[in-house]
Design a protein around this motif. Sequence first.
Motif, PDB file in Angstrom:
ATOM      1  N   ASP A 105      -3.219  -3.033  -2.951  1.00  0.00           N
ATOM      2  CA  ASP A 105      -4.049  -3.397  -1.803  1.00  0.00           C
ATOM      3  C   ASP A 105      -4.668  -4.753  -2.136  1.00  0.00           C
ATOM      4  OD1 ASP A 105      -5.933  -3.798   0.156  1.00  0.00           O
ATOM      5  OD2 ASP A 105      -7.039  -1.929  -0.199  1.00  0.00           O
ATOM      6  N   ARG A 165       0.817  -1.211   0.000  1.00  0.00           N
ATOM      7  CA  ARG A 165       0.000   0.000   0.000  1.00  0.00           C
ATOM      8  C   ARG A 165       0.856   1.268   0.000  1.00  0.00           C
ATOM      9  NH1 ARG A 165      -5.383  -0.991   3.685  1.00  0.00           N
ATOM     10  NH2 ARG A 165      -5.633  -3.206   3.272  1.00  0.00           N
ATOM     11  N   SER A 201      -7.648  -2.977  -7.178  1.00  0.00           N
ATOM     12  CA  SER A 201      -6.249  -2.626  -6.966  1.00  0.00           C
ATOM     13  C   SER A 201      -5.327  -3.707  -7.531  1.00  0.00           C
ATOM     14  CB  SER A 201      -5.973  -2.428  -5.474  1.00  0.00           C
ATOM     15  OG  SER A 201      -4.608  -2.145  -5.237  1.00  0.00           O
TER      16      SER A 201
END
Length: 331
Positions: free
Chosen positions: A104, A76, A110
């Motif tokens: 993520d 992240r 993501s």
Amino acid sequence: MNFIKKIFWDFYIFLKMLILGSCSLISEMCCFVQPIKSPINREKEYVVVTGGNRGIGWSTVKALAESGMKVIVGCRDGPSRDILYQSAKQAELPTESVEWINLDMSSMESVRAFGQAILDKNIPISLLINNAGTMSPYALTKDGFETQFAVNYLGHFLLTHLLLPRLIEAGTENKAARIVCLSSIGHAFGWFEIYDLQAKSYFNKLCAYSQSKSAIIMFTKVLHERLSLKNYPVKIYAIHPGIIRSALWTQHWFANIGYLTTKLIAKTEEQGAQRVVHAALSSQVEDLSGNYFENSKAVEPIKLVRNRDTQKKLWEKSCQLLDISQFGGLQ
């Protein structure tokens, strides 16, 4: 599940954890980490590592960068990214050896963006290490998946699907590309509900963790068979890195107690990473694709995860959940 039944199951699971945990710790105490015997030089090759900013992941990143590989780390943005670059600087790794891309694992959007960012680089990927993991309280991701199932397994299923074409391109007959999936001896807890993968009827942290790590082993077996059928130059391994002095322990109160009382027995994160690197680079495992490893040796997982019908159902359900029609573009 009613309250009384839940109390009973929680107590039963706690006792089972104590027994299996004690056996695992005794086994770990008797094991010695086997480093790769000869120096490894993998200059100009690319590796992707999920969750490589701390713990076993970071130690793995460091070892791979020191072997000459260019490491793309997915974690992240924010503190996790900062930890990665600070660690790389302290380890005095070459600036160009470690690259960060936002990831993520709990978000399939993501994961897709991360995969696409790598594909856009148009580089061969020699190695994929599905490392990121969690042991978290019950929560559903924004995609509606139970968090441990999403982070530990489903996100890596998706990422492998996205990057498989690059792995196939990078592999050769003499040196196959590799995928290393971090599973756990926790799969031996023996909890896997194929019709309740999101733990809607009953949730326990250990059960959810066991289920996600069992799924990884089953995924490894099925993908190995599919790759072998087409003779693609990609090998895949599932490994248990060991009982490690890791922050993961602190995510469950009684696991944390167990960790504190057995701190001298557990292996270090660096030792756990050596087992990962062994599966990633050692010539000794070249012909052992599709296997599950403990202490750098191929061992049989429990019968539950060896069930071919369950393996097939999990694969099909995973593809359905992620709207994958043709995994990795395999014909």
